[in-house]
Design a protein around this motif. Structure first.
Motif, PDB file in Angstrom:
ATOM      1  N   THR A 105       0.829  -1.205   0.000  1.00  0.00           N
ATOM      2  CA  THR A 105       0.000   0.000   0.000  1.00  0.00           C
ATOM      3  C   THR A 105       0.868   1.261   0.000  1.00  0.00           C
ATOM      4  O   THR A 105       0.606   2.226  -0.733  1.00  0.00           O
ATOM      5  CB  THR A 105      -0.925   0.012   1.228  1.00  0.00           C
ATOM      6  N   ALA A 106       1.934   1.242   0.805  1.00  0.00           N
ATOM      7  CA  ALA A 106       2.826   2.399   0.877  1.00  0.00           C
ATOM      8  C   ALA A 106       3.536   2.628  -0.453  1.00  0.00           C
ATOM      9  O   ALA A 106       3.656   3.775  -0.928  1.00  0.00           O
ATOM     10  CB  ALA A 106       3.845   2.193   1.993  1.00  0.00           C
ATOM     11  N   ILE A 107       4.010   1.554  -1.085  1.00  0.00           N
ATOM     12  CA  ILE A 107       4.699   1.688  -2.375  1.00  0.00           C
ATOM     13  C   ILE A 107       3.728   2.171  -3.444  1.00  0.00           C
ATOM     14  O   ILE A 107       4.075   3.005  -4.292  1.00  0.00           O
ATOM     15  CB  ILE A 107       5.346   0.346  -2.784  1.00  0.00           C
ATOM     16  N   ARG A 108       2.485   1.669  -3.398  1.00  0.00           N
ATOM     17  CA  ARG A 108       1.478   2.099  -4.370  1.00  0.00           C
ATOM     18  C   ARG A 108       1.195   3.604  -4.225  1.00  0.00           C
ATOM     19  O   ARG A 108       1.051   4.323  -5.234  1.00  0.00           O
ATOM     20  CB  ARG A 108       0.202   1.283  -4.170  1.00  0.00           C
ATOM     21  N   GLN A 109       1.153   4.101  -3.005  1.00  0.00           N
ATOM     22  CA  GLN A 109       0.938   5.531  -2.784  1.00  0.00           C
ATOM     23  C   GLN A 109       2.114   6.350  -3.300  1.00  0.00           C
ATOM     24  O   GLN A 109       1.934   7.398  -3.931  1.00  0.00           O
ATOM     25  CB  GLN A 109       0.722   5.797  -1.294  1.00  0.00           C
ATOM     26  N   LEU A 110       3.313   5.860  -3.047  1.00  0.00           N
ATOM     27  CA  LEU A 110       4.498   6.551  -3.552  1.00  0.00           C
ATOM     28  C   LEU A 110       4.523   6.557  -5.073  1.00  0.00           C
ATOM     29  O   LEU A 110       4.954   7.537  -5.700  1.00  0.00           O
ATOM     30  CB  LEU A 110       5.759   5.881  -3.000  1.00  0.00           C
ATOM     31  N   SER A 111       4.047   5.486  -5.694  1.00  0.00           N
ATOM     32  CA  SER A 111       3.978   5.436  -7.150  1.00  0.00           C
ATOM     33  C   SER A 111       3.038   6.492  -7.699  1.00  0.00           C
ATOM     34  O   SER A 111       3.301   7.104  -8.745  1.00  0.00           O
ATOM     35  CB  SER A 111       3.551   4.038  -7.595  1.00  0.00           C
TER      36      SER A 111
END
Length: 401
Positions: free
Chosen positions: A204-210
């Motif tokens: 979820t965190a990586i998806r938000q950063l993307s």
């Protein structure tokens, strides 16, 4: 065309080396292939005489089989050519391996391995890349012959693109998005096999950063987003390995454990792959898109390899750790005691796994293209060249599920 006569791939006959003593016989309990591979990393499948079918979509260096790679990693070994063959001598001067020159497309040397003047000239004249890695696996550089694809106009266009921050920002964003997308894919693929691991928060965190990548104002901000994603990604990966090979996130210069030593060593090999692919595509590796252009590193190679780090290296290293093919005894302390290096057996296990990954056939990862992952690196380098030299061309990363 004359039919290819099958003969042993790695055998030295006395008639081939006049005046040289035959090499030692295998040790008790050791078969012929193990004897040849002890200290010399030579993937066996690259030395067999058969030729696979030509990939109709792409052909590296005009040859049907680009995967004939020779790895040599024993200190004191020396490579030379004689009578149409590449010979690898051990530290004692005795020949260890003999390979037909036409069966070699790439050479990777690790540590204090010698290369004769004749072998150097043969490699350059025949467009055989020779990659040099340090004992700890850092990329030092490589010999690359002249390619027909290089031309002044293309290089001038690339230089102007690299100097224009506004022009290269959209491509830099696409590179980071591709990497983060593949990091999520790797976590999902490994995490679903480990019911006790919680990787949902990291994804979820990586998806938000993307999503934030689209709004990055410059490459510095992009690198910050990529760094934050990688921190969470490696912390999640560290929860997916057995306890005896546990690691605490990513550590470099020096790596602090077996896992990080393996990541660093494989990244160095991948960096060399990407550098060779860019040169073959007529691009200058030092002129970066995501990474700043400098005289001391192949910045564009670092950009090209970003999406392939999780796709090729991270998946391979994690598989080796989880299957116990990389084990605690494969790690050795660095001479200064500050870090950890891969030992000889660890390097062999990693190279075997890496080569198996790069030779895997893939369809659908890039539009209208099929072939091994190694060919995908070369094809993606060509597409990166289009994004740099053709206004309006939109580069996208590989699709992988």
């Amino acid at each position: 065309m004359r039919p290819h006569r099958r003969r042993p791939a790695v055998r030295i006959r006395p008639a081939q080396l006049p005046g040289r003593r035959p090499r030692a016989e295998p040790e008790p309990g050791e078969d012929h292939d193990d004897h040849l591979r002890r200290g010399l990393l030579l993937p066996r499948s690259r030395l067999l005489p058969h030729r696979p079918a030509v990939d109709p979509h792409h052909d590296i260096k005009g040859r049907p089989n680009p995967d004939k790679v020779v790895y040599v990693g024993r200190d004191g070994a020396r490579l030379h050519v004689t009578k149409g063959r590449l010979i690898v001598d051990g530290a004692d001067g005795l020949p260890q391996v003999s390979i037909p020159r036409q069966a070699v497309s790439r050479i990777v040397l690790t540590g204090a391995v010698g290369l004769s003047a004749g072998a150097r000239s043969w490699a350059l004249y025949n467009d055989i890349d020779v990659v040099f890695l340090s004992r700890r696996g850092s990329y030092l550089g490589q010999l690359s012959g002249l390619r027909d694809t290089a031309n002044a106009r293309r290089l001038l266009t690339q230089a102007a693109f690299a100097a224009d921050d506004g022009a290269r920002l959209p491509l830099a964003r696409a590179i980071v998005r591709a990497k983060l997308r593949h990091q999520i894919g790797v976590l999902h693929r490994i995490g679903r096999r480990d019911s006790g691991a919680d990787i949902g928060g990291a994804c979820t965190a990586i998806r938000q950063l993307s999503e934030d990548v689209a709004h990055a104002a410059d490459t510095d901000e992009l690198m910050g987003l990529e760094g934050a994603a990688s921190t969470g990604y490696f912390e999640a990966l560290s929860r997916l390995v057995p306890e005896d090979v546990a690691f605490q996130g990513r550590s470099r210069r020096p790596p602090k454990d077996l896992a990080n030593a393996a990541f660093s060593y494989a990244y160095a090999i991948l960096l060399a792959e990407c550098t060779g692919a860019l040169i073959a595509a007529g691009l200058e590796p030092s002129l970066g898109v995501l990474h700043a252009s400098t005289d001391k590193r192949p910045s564009l190679s670092l950009g090209l390899m970003e999406e392939f780090r999780p796709l090729l290296v991270d998946r391979t290293v994690m598989a080796l750790l989880r299957s116990q093919r990389l084990r605690p005894e494969h790690a050795i302390d660095s001479p200064d005691g500050e870090g950890v290096w891969l030992g000889p057996e660890g390097k062999k296990a990693l190279v075997d796994g890496y080569e198996a990954t790069l030779q895997r056939q893939v369809k659908g990862a890039l539009p209208g293209f099929a072939g091994t992952w190694r060919r995908h690196i070369h094809h993606q380098a060509q597409l990166l060249g289009r994004a740099i030299t053709e206004p309006g061309y939109e580069w996208t990363g590989a699709a992988w599920r």
